[in-house]
Design a protein around this motif. Structure first.
Motif, PDB file in Angstrom:
ATOM      1  N   TRP A   1       0.859  -1.188   0.000  1.00 28.71           N
ATOM      2  CA  TRP A   1       0.000   0.000   0.000  1.00 28.71           C
ATOM      3  C   TRP A   1       0.888   1.228   0.000  1.00 28.71           C
ATOM      4  O   TRP A   1       1.884   1.291   0.741  1.00 28.71           O
ATOM      5  N   ARG A   2       0.527   2.237  -0.791  1.00 26.51           N
ATOM      6  CA  ARG A   2       1.254   3.507  -0.822  1.00 26.51           C
ATOM      7  C   ARG A   2       0.264   4.651  -0.616  1.00 26.51           C
ATOM      8  O   ARG A   2      -0.072   5.376  -1.565  1.00 26.51           O
TER       9      ARG A   2
ATOM     10  N   GLY B   1       1.861   6.368  14.524  1.00 29.45           N
ATOM     11  CA  GLY B   1       2.598   7.463  13.905  1.00 29.45           C
ATOM     12  C   GLY B   1       2.277   7.613  12.434  1.00 29.45           C
ATOM     13  O   GLY B   1       1.553   6.792  11.844  1.00 29.45           O
ATOM     14  N   GLU B   2       2.794   8.674  11.842  1.00 28.84           N
ATOM     15  CA  GLU B   2       2.629   8.907  10.405  1.00 28.84           C
ATOM     16  C   GLU B   2       3.346   7.800   9.639  1.00 28.84           C
ATOM     17  O   GLU B   2       4.488   7.455   9.947  1.00 28.84           O
ATOM     18  N   ARG B   3       2.664   7.238   8.649  1.00 31.32           N
ATOM     19  CA  ARG B   3       3.245   6.168   7.852  1.00 31.32           C
ATOM     20  C   ARG B   3       2.910   6.407   6.387  1.00 31.32           C
ATOM     21  O   ARG B   3       1.766   6.707   6.033  1.00 31.32           O
ATOM     22  N   ALA B   4       3.922   6.245   5.519  1.00 26.06           N
ATOM     23  CA  ALA B   4       3.758   6.517   4.094  1.00 26.06           C
ATOM     24  C   ALA B   4       3.481   5.265   3.284  1.00 26.06           C
ATOM     25  O   ALA B   4       3.071   5.362   2.122  1.00 26.06           O
ATOM     26  N   TRP B   5       3.711   4.106   3.845  1.00 23.60           N
ATOM     27  CA  TRP B   5       3.492   2.857   3.117  1.00 23.60           C
ATOM     28  C   TRP B   5       3.292   1.708   4.099  1.00 23.60           C
ATOM     29  O   TRP B   5       3.657   1.802   5.273  1.00 23.60           O
TER      30      TRP B   5
ATOM     31  N   ALA C   1      11.857  -3.172   1.831  1.00 27.91           N
ATOM     32  CA  ALA C   1      11.280  -1.864   1.528  1.00 27.91           C
ATOM     33  C   ALA C   1      12.212  -1.048   0.636  1.00 27.91           C
ATOM     34  O   ALA C   1      11.762  -0.404  -0.335  1.00 27.91           O
ATOM     35  N   ARG C   2      13.495  -1.076   0.948  1.00 28.24           N
ATOM     36  CA  ARG C   2      14.455  -0.358   0.100  1.00 28.24           C
ATOM     37  C   ARG C   2      14.461  -0.940  -1.309  1.00 28.24           C
ATOM     38  O   ARG C   2      14.516  -0.203  -2.298  1.00 28.24           O
ATOM     39  N   ARG C   3      14.401  -2.255  -1.387  1.00 33.66           N
ATOM     40  CA  ARG C   3      14.393  -2.922  -2.695  1.00 33.66           C
ATOM     41  C   ARG C   3      13.166  -2.520  -3.503  1.00 33.66           C
ATOM     42  O   ARG C   3      13.229  -2.449  -4.738  1.00 33.66           O
TER      43      ARG C   3
ATOM     44  N   LEU D   1      10.763   2.142  -1.513  1.00 33.56           N
ATOM     45  CA  LEU D   1       9.896   2.846  -0.578  1.00 33.56           C
ATOM     46  C   LEU D   1      10.705   3.835   0.250  1.00 33.56           C
ATOM     47  O   LEU D   1      11.792   3.517   0.743  1.00 33.56           O
ATOM     48  N   ASP D   2      10.154   5.021   0.431  1.00 36.98           N
ATOM     49  CA  ASP D   2      10.807   6.075   1.201  1.00 36.98           C
ATOM     50  C   ASP D   2       9.965   6.443   2.410  1.00 36.98           C
ATOM     51  O   ASP D   2       8.735   6.287   2.411  1.00 36.98           O
TER      52      ASP D   2
END
Length: 228
Positions: free
Chosen positions: A33-34, A52-56, A79-81, A84-85
């Protein structure tokens, strides 16, 4: 009487993307999910748990017999692969994520993956197991299109868990879950000084919708008769 907080802000996240990778000699999937900015989460996940705030959010499938003792680092590498930031939530499961269950009720979306080889009742006799355990096998991700207070976020986790147990019992399974189930609830971030829904119990507006969506999603994700 508390007023109902109407949904405002960024649009709901798209349905999860199914990604695949080769690892441990297997082709393994992950649901991704993004939602982007404007969302925060409450989660029991090994990566990005808490509030907390989450981006993905990523629900990653791993091989049966998973033995790594660094699941947080493993999820961060996945996640890096995936490119995802920012802060996110990472869950793991040995269940086949492509066979997930999904449901929507009144704007609330729920997605569940379920493998129930190792299952039982929460209040079981015996001591606990120190250290990390095998990946969670019933993972639930829910999106709620309204801002929730911290208390309501915690309440939402309890409601999702109740609905999961109801789905298990309705499927004729004599258990409350597996030892390593995980849940993540995404809700919109309250605007500064703006209202946030204070309740997410099963009889509240958003909690009732969440409960029905989770119940349906878990039911759809459970293996069919004769399959463990």
């Amino acid at each position: 009487m508390t007023a109902v907080v109407e949904p405002t802000g960024p649009a709901l996240p798209e349905p999860p993307e199914l990604r695949e990778r080769d690892e441990d000699g297997q082709r393994l999937g992950a649901l991704l999910w993004r939602p982007g900015p404007g969302w925060r989460a409450v989660s029991s996940a090994v990566l990005g748990g808490g509030i907390g705030e989450r981006a993905w959010v990523m629900n990653a499938q791993v091989a049966h017999g998973y033995t790594r003792t660094d699941p947080e680092a493993h999820l961060a590498a996945l996640a890096r692969r995936a490119g995802l930031d920012g802060p996110g939530v990472g869950l793991m499961t040995a269940a086949e994520v492509a066979r997930h269950g999904a449901a929507r009720d009144g704007g609330v979306d729920a997605v569940a993956t379920a493998g129930i080889d190792v299952r039982g009742w929460a209040a079981a006799p015996g001591g606990g197991v120190p250290g990390p355990q095998a990946p969670g096998t019933i993972n639930i991700v829910v999106t709620v299109p309204a801002p929730l207070t911290d208390a309501a976020l915690v309440n939402a986790v309890a409601t999702a868990t109740e609905a999961k147990v109801q789905a298990l019992l309705d499927a004729g399974l004599d258990c409350s879950g597996t030892p390593t189930d995980a849940v993540c609830v995404l809700a919109r971030t309250p605007r500064p000084g703006g209202p946030a829904e204070p309740f997410a119990g099963p009889r509240s507006l958003w909690g009732a919708r969440l409960a029905r969506a989770v119940h349906a999603a878990v039911g759809a994700a459970l293996p069919g008769p004769g399959v463990s």
